[in-house]
Motif scaffolding. Structure first.
Motif, short mmCIF file in Angstrom:
data_model
loop_
_atom_site.label_atom_id
_atom_site.label_comp_id
_atom_site.label_asym_id
_atom_site.label_seq_id
_atom_site.Cartn_x
_atom_site.Cartn_y
_atom_site.Cartn_z
N GLY A 270 0.70 -1.05 0.04
CA GLY A 270 -0.11 -0.02 0.00
C GLY A 270 0.94 1.19 0.13
O GLY A 270 0.42 2.48 0.19
N ALA A 271 2.11 1.30 -0.04
CA ALA A 271 3.06 2.60 -0.12
C ALA A 271 2.96 3.04 -1.21
O ALA A 271 3.32 4.22 -1.57
N GLY A 272 2.68 2.63 -2.21
CA GLY A 272 2.54 3.08 -3.73
C GLY A 272 3.28 2.52 -4.75
O GLY A 272 3.44 3.24 -5.85
N LYS A 273 4.11 1.35 -4.54
CA LYS A 273 4.95 1.05 -5.43
C LYS A 273 4.40 0.49 -6.58
O LYS A 273 5.22 0.77 -7.79
N SER A 274 3.42 -0.33 -6.65
CA SER A 274 2.83 -0.64 -7.96
C SER A 274 2.31 0.47 -8.75
O SER A 274 2.36 0.71 -9.89
N THR A 275 1.64 1.56 -8.08
CA THR A 275 1.33 2.90 -8.78
C THR A 275 2.62 3.64 -9.36
O THR A 275 2.75 3.92 -10.36
N LEU A 276 3.63 3.63 -8.75
CA LEU A 276 4.88 4.33 -9.28
C LEU A 276 5.30 3.56 -10.47
O LEU A 276 5.59 4.06 -11.49
N LEU A 277 5.39 2.31 -10.37
CA LEU A 277 5.82 1.35 -11.69
C LEU A 277 4.78 1.33 -12.83
O LEU A 277 5.19 1.80 -14.17
N LYS A 278 3.56 1.57 -12.53
CA LYS A 278 2.37 2.02 -13.67
C LYS A 278 2.78 3.15 -14.24
O LYS A 278 2.53 3.32 -15.78
N ILE A 279 3.13 4.11 -13.63
CA ILE A 279 3.55 5.60 -13.98
C ILE A 279 4.81 5.66 -15.05
O ILE A 279 4.63 6.01 -15.98
N LEU A 280 5.67 4.94 -14.27
CA LEU A 280 7.14 4.56 -15.08
C LEU A 280 6.95 4.04 -16.35
O LEU A 280 7.70 4.09 -17.31
N SER A 281 6.04 2.98 -16.24
CA SER A 281 5.69 2.02 -17.53
C SER A 281 4.75 2.81 -18.71
O SER A 281 4.74 2.36 -19.88
N GLY A 282 4.23 3.84 -18.26
CA GLY A 282 3.19 4.75 -19.19
C GLY A 282 1.86 4.05 -19.06
O GLY A 282 1.01 4.46 -19.64
N GLU A 283 1.68 3.06 -17.97
CA GLU A 283 0.29 2.44 -17.88
C GLU A 283 -0.68 3.54 -17.23
O GLU A 283 -1.85 3.55 -17.50
N LEU A 284 -0.05 4.34 -16.37
CA LEU A 284 -0.88 5.42 -15.76
C LEU A 284 -0.40 6.59 -15.65
O LEU A 284 0.98 6.88 -15.80
N ARG A 285 -1.36 7.60 -16.00
CA ARG A 285 -0.79 9.04 -16.07
C ARG A 285 -0.46 9.65 -14.77
O ARG A 285 -1.88 9.58 -14.06
N PRO A 286 0.56 10.15 -14.31
CA PRO A 286 0.48 11.03 -13.13
C PRO A 286 -0.26 12.39 -12.94
O PRO A 286 -0.43 12.89 -13.72
N ASP A 287 -0.48 12.88 -11.91
CA ASP A 287 -1.31 13.99 -11.71
C ASP A 287 -0.37 15.16 -12.03
O ASP A 287 -0.53 16.35 -12.60
N ARG A 288 1.09 14.76 -11.95
CA ARG A 288 2.20 16.06 -12.16
C ARG A 288 3.25 15.24 -12.20
O ARG A 288 3.57 14.30 -11.59
N GLY A 289 4.42 15.65 -12.94
CA GLY A 289 5.73 15.24 -13.02
C GLY A 289 6.15 14.70 -14.44
O GLY A 289 5.37 14.47 -15.21
N VAL A 290 7.31 14.32 -14.70
CA VAL A 290 7.89 13.90 -15.93
C VAL A 290 8.63 12.75 -15.79
O VAL A 290 9.43 12.49 -14.89
N VAL A 291 8.41 11.68 -16.50
CA VAL A 291 9.20 10.24 -16.80
C VAL A 291 9.95 10.36 -18.32
O VAL A 291 9.20 10.57 -19.29
N ALA A 292 11.18 10.59 -18.22
CA ALA A 292 11.98 10.24 -19.54
C ALA A 292 12.71 9.24 -19.59
O ALA A 292 13.58 8.88 -18.52
N HIS A 293 12.75 8.40 -20.69
CA HIS A 293 13.86 7.28 -20.99
C HIS A 293 14.21 7.21 -22.15
O HIS A 293 13.56 7.64 -23.10
N ARG A 294 15.41 6.32 -22.43
CA ARG A 294 15.90 6.26 -23.78
C ARG A 294 15.80 4.77 -24.30
O ARG A 294 16.14 3.91 -23.38
#
Length: 209
Positions: free
Chosen positions: A36-60
């Motif tokens: 419940g700490a938000g780990k899966s939410t974070l990974l979903k955002i990093l993978s593009g599955e979920l859009r964050p309310d705010r912030g930027v993720v960039a990868h090559r």
């Protein structure tokens, strides 16, 4: 991968409260946190599955995402899953997938219907599907769930090989198992990342998370 200022909430419950993270090439990193700490939410955002309310993720380069819950069709065989993902990834062959199956010791199940596989073997397939296109960034959510001890050791050997080949590997778990294998270890608590020694994690620019 670079992550800056991630915020996300479910209605009024804030889950992520400003996450910054740098994941360079050739690094094996881990994030731990309670359920419940938000780990899966974070990974979903990093993978593009979920859009964050705010912030930027960039990868090559391409990335592979192994979610905690396996996404498999019980009516298909292991090989049929590989063929389906081969077409989705646009791969010429299944050589990389077959190498991973040998490394994780489940090649003999290639023609077995997924619905009758054990939980550990299903997880091996789940992991293989995330790695078979040889991505540059790997996001792994509880990737060794259901593994026996031998497979667990083989997973970490594979993760180290990927790191040594210049891949960026992020493993997320609720416990800090084998933390000595990791180059970086963070704790997700109250929506923020902290270095595992208790000090706030810092970005390369020196801004505290």
């Amino acid at each position: 991968m670079q992550v800056r200022g991630l915020y996300h909430a479910y209605r009024r419950r804030a889950v992520l409260r400003g996450i910054d993270l740098d994941l360079p090439r050739g690094v094996l990193a881990g994030i731990v946190g309670e359920n419940g700490a938000g780990k899966s939410t974070l990974l979903k955002i990093l993978s593009g599955e979920l859009r964050p309310d705010r912030g930027v993720v960039a990868h090559r380069g391409g990335f592979g995402y192994c979610p905690q819950d396996v996404v498999l069709n019980d009516a298909l065989t292991v090989r049929q899953h590989l063929e389906f993902f081969k077409a989705a990834y646009g791969l010429a062959d299944l050589q990389r997938a077959e190498e991973i199956m040998v490394a994780l010791r489940f090649a003999e199940f290639a023609d077995t219907r997924t619905g009758i596989l054990s939980g550990g073997t299903r997880q091996k397939l789940n992991l293989t599907l995330a790695l078979m296109h040889d991505p540059q960034v790997l996001l792994l959510d509880e990737p060794y769930q259901g593994f026996d001890w031998d497979t667990y050791q083989r997973f970490w050997d594979l993760a180290a090989q990927l790191r040594d080949a210049g891949r960026s590997v992020l493993v997320v778990s609720h416990l800090a198992y084998d933390s000595e294998r990791l180059d970086q270890l963070y704790r997700l608590d109250a929506g923020r990342l902290h270095a595992h020694d208790g000090a706030p994690a810092h970005t390369q620019e020196g801004a505290a998370v």
